[in-house]
Scaffold this motif. Structure first.
Motif, short mmCIF file in Angstrom:
data_model
loop_
_atom_site.label_atom_id
_atom_site.label_comp_id
_atom_site.label_asym_id
_atom_site.label_seq_id
_atom_site.Cartn_x
_atom_site.Cartn_y
_atom_site.Cartn_z
N GLY A 1 45.75 48.04 62.15
CA GLY A 1 45.71 49.19 61.25
C GLY A 1 44.40 49.93 61.36
O GLY A 1 43.35 49.32 61.55
N ASP B 1 41.81 52.97 59.70
CA ASP B 1 41.36 53.92 58.69
C ASP B 1 39.84 53.97 58.79
O ASP B 1 39.25 53.38 59.70
N SER C 1 48.01 49.44 66.10
CA SER C 1 48.35 50.44 65.08
C SER C 1 49.64 51.13 65.46
O SER C 1 49.97 51.26 66.65
N LYS D 1 50.06 54.20 64.69
CA LYS D 1 49.68 55.60 64.88
C LYS D 1 49.51 55.89 66.37
O LYS D 1 49.29 54.99 67.18
N SER E 1 43.95 46.47 57.98
CA SER E 1 43.73 47.62 57.10
C SER E 1 44.88 47.72 56.10
O SER E 1 46.04 47.89 56.50
N LYS F 1 45.41 50.10 54.18
CA LYS F 1 45.83 51.50 54.04
C LYS F 1 47.04 51.79 54.92
O LYS F 1 47.94 52.53 54.52
N GLU F 2 47.06 51.23 56.13
CA GLU F 2 48.17 51.51 57.04
C GLU F 2 49.33 50.54 56.84
O GLU F 2 50.49 50.90 57.05
N ASP G 1 41.70 49.40 50.94
CA ASP G 1 41.82 50.85 51.06
C ASP G 1 40.69 51.48 50.26
O ASP G 1 40.67 51.42 49.03
#
Length: 227
Positions: A137, A139, A164, A166, A193, A195-196, A221
């Motif tokens: 992840g 961020d 990730s 992303k 992470s 957040k992800e 996060d």
């Protein structure tokens, strides 16, 4: 199978300190100190107080200032115990060289602590006694951790890459790909992470880490943390 020996560092430090205390007493050749009662008391008190003060809880990312705080707190309590022995067992008797013995013990053990602290940093900076880590992840918080791994080799972490979902050029793969990679490359620690990752994926990674003896670190996060 992973072969980790870092858990032996703290017991080894304790053994070295206890041995150094004994040698200080031995070389003074003073019967007030070189006897079973005092040696047994002072080494036992050192051991117990070091556990209470977390004297040996010096981790890879521990800063020198925290090391000084740990030492100050431990030496204060140890000094009280040192003089308490004579107040209890030698009341009414004149005991010479108390400050000499105490000062020698404190200087010797502190010098060893500093020596070991910087020796381990130097050794890890050579790429030894390291932990293999990956990040899952991405961020702002995980980016900072990745930069820390890359820039500070003395921490003893070998950063292998990022997973990730992303679209990133420099990632090793998607999050699902990380499970096989962890096993194939004997990863020691995983940083995730929050957040992800959703809660379902976090729980899956937790269960996987527990079953394979892998240290899992959750990166909070930052946006939710300060909102």
């Amino acid at each position: 199978m992973k072969h980790r020996y870092s858990f032996l560092i703290s017991p080894l430090k304790l053994f070295i300190d206890c041995l150094s205390i004994f040698l200080v007493i031995y070389f003074t050749s003073d019967s007030d100190y070189y006897n079973l009662a005092f040696i047994g008391f002072i080494i036992s008190f050192w051991t117990v107080s070091s556990i209470l003060t977390k004297y040996y809880q010096v981790l890879r990312f521990t800063k020198f200032l925290r090391l000084l705080r740990l030492a100050t707190r431990h030496y204060f309590i140890f000094t009280l115990g040192f003089f308490a022995f004579f107040g209890i067992y030698k009341e009414g008797f004149i005991v010479n060289n108390q400050f000499l013995i105490l000062t020698t013990i404190l200087i010797t053990t502190f010098s060893l602590k500093i020596l070991i602290f910087f020796s381990l940093k130097w050794y890890r900076n050579l790429g030894r006694n390291y932990r293999k880590v990956i990040v899952i992840g991405i961020d702002d918080s995980s980016k900072k951790i990745i930069e820390l791994f890359k820039q500070n080799k003395s921490l003893g972490y070998q950063y292998l890459g990022l997973f990730s979902n992303k679209s990133l050029i420099n990632k090793l793969g998607n999050i699902e790909d990380s499970f096989d990679y962890i096993l194939d490359n004997s990863i020691d620690e995983v940083y995730c992470s929050l957040k992800e990752l959703n809660s379902q994926m976090v729980n899956k990674i937790k269960a996987f880490s527990n079953s394979n003896n892998i240290n899992l670190k959750l990166i909070p996060d930052a946006g939710k943390l300060y909102s």
